[in-house]
Design a protein around this motif. Structure first.
Motif, PDB file in Angstrom:
ATOM      1  N   GLU A  46      53.430  45.728  78.757  1.00 37.31           N
ATOM      2  CA  GLU A  46      54.250  44.509  78.829  1.00 37.31           C
ATOM      3  C   GLU A  46      55.698  44.865  79.179  1.00 37.31           C
ATOM      4  N   GLN A  87      61.030  42.801  73.438  1.00 32.08           N
ATOM      5  CA  GLN A  87      60.255  44.052  73.358  1.00 32.08           C
ATOM      6  C   GLN A  87      60.908  45.030  72.373  1.00 32.08           C
ATOM      7  N   VAL A 139      51.920  38.520  82.880  1.00 33.76           N
ATOM      8  CA  VAL A 139      52.457  38.808  81.552  1.00 33.76           C
ATOM      9  C   VAL A 139      52.428  37.565  80.647  1.00 33.76           C
ATOM     10  N   ILE A 199      46.877  43.322  76.942  1.00 40.06           N
ATOM     11  CA  ILE A 199      48.069  43.955  77.520  1.00 40.06           C
ATOM     12  C   ILE A 199      48.759  44.683  76.375  1.00 40.06           C
ATOM     13  N   ASN A 225      51.768  46.801  74.397  1.00 42.94           N
ATOM     14  CA  ASN A 225      53.222  46.584  74.365  1.00 42.94           C
ATOM     15  C   ASN A 225      53.945  47.399  75.434  1.00 42.94           C
TER      16      ASN A 225
END
Ligand code: T5A
Length: 216
Positions: free
Chosen positions: A70, A109, A56, A65, A67
């Motif tokens: 992730e 996030q 990551v 990658i 979202n």
């Protein structure tokens, strides 16, 4: 300050806030007070979760990658870490000091990537199981200052994927941590990261002692 179960203390904040520095100072404080403790980190903390960390943070292949990916990698790393390391340690009465935990997912996030916050709350609880921090310290500073602090060190390692985000992303992340602290003032305490390390450490020790008093 002997407790039946260990204390679970997490450190949060933007990049370069000084979490590692303060974790090590608190580790020394615990050891000097004859209290068992382990220091661990997220993402990572177990051999498998460290592989997720590598993926990551340093993934730089042509394939991006996404979202969603992730988010799930951070959650997978946490699910493993909690069950393999954190929960067993707490059950044995060992205090656990953790560099980042689920508030980082909410801040990065959720507030940073704009993934639905209600969904993140459910996922955080699912991954963390029964491991809710007794105390979370948010070391707060403007992202410009934190990134400047890490810049010398990163000349050697290269900036990681998240550090390379726009300044506007880092501002949303900082704001996210401050919102979390507003919403959960009992658990989450904000400490300015701009003071000298010793001064910050003294504030943190006072916060730890307050929590111990409350739950003893
Ligand atoms: N992430 C993580 C997510 O997006 N979602 C998640 O769910 C999780 C768990 C992790 C990355 O993953 C993201 C967030 C991150 O981008 P990391 O390597 O763990 O990556 O990154 P950081 O947690 O940001 O760790 P850093 O090592 O970069 O920063 P620290 O630990 O906050 O800072 P520290 O102690 O290493 O200090 C940095 C520099 O500042 C100096 C130190 O000596 C050092 O040089 N310093 C100070 N200087 C002045 N005054 C002070 N008070 C100082 N304290 C330290």
């Amino acid at each position: 300050m002997k407790l039946n179960k260990g204390l679970f203390i997490t450190f949060e904040g933007p990049e370069g806030a000084g979490k590692t520095t303060q974790l090590e100072m608190l580790r020394t404080y615990f050891e000097n007070s004859d209290l068992s403790c382990i220091v661990t980190r997220e993402p990572g903390g177990t051999p498998m979760a460290e592989q997720f960390r590598q993926l990551v943070k340093h993934h730089d292949e042509d394939e991006p990658i996404f979202n969603e990916t992730e988010l799930l990698l951070f959650a997978a790393s946490r699910a493993q870490h909690v069950r393999y390391i954190i929960f067993p340690a707490l059950q044995c009465g060992t205090n656990v000091l953790c560099d980042r935990f689920y508030d980082s997912t909410t801040a990065y996030q959720g507030y940073g990537r704009k993934i639905n916050l209600d969904f993140i709350k459910i996922l955080n609880r699912y991954a963390a199981g029964e491991c809710i921090p007794d105390l979370t310290i948010v070391l707060d500073l403007p992202p410009e200052s934190g990134l400047k602090r890490v810049s010398n060190r990163e000349v050697v390692n290269g900036y990681d994927r998240l550090e390379q985000e726009e300044m506007s992303f880092h501002r949303m992340v900082r704001n996210g941590f401050l919102k979390i602290a507003e919403q959960e003032p009992e658990r989450v305490k904000v400490v300015s990261a701009l003071a000298p390390p010793e001064e910050i450490h003294c504030k943190i020790v006072r916060l730890v002692e307050d929590v111990v008093e409350k739950i003893r």
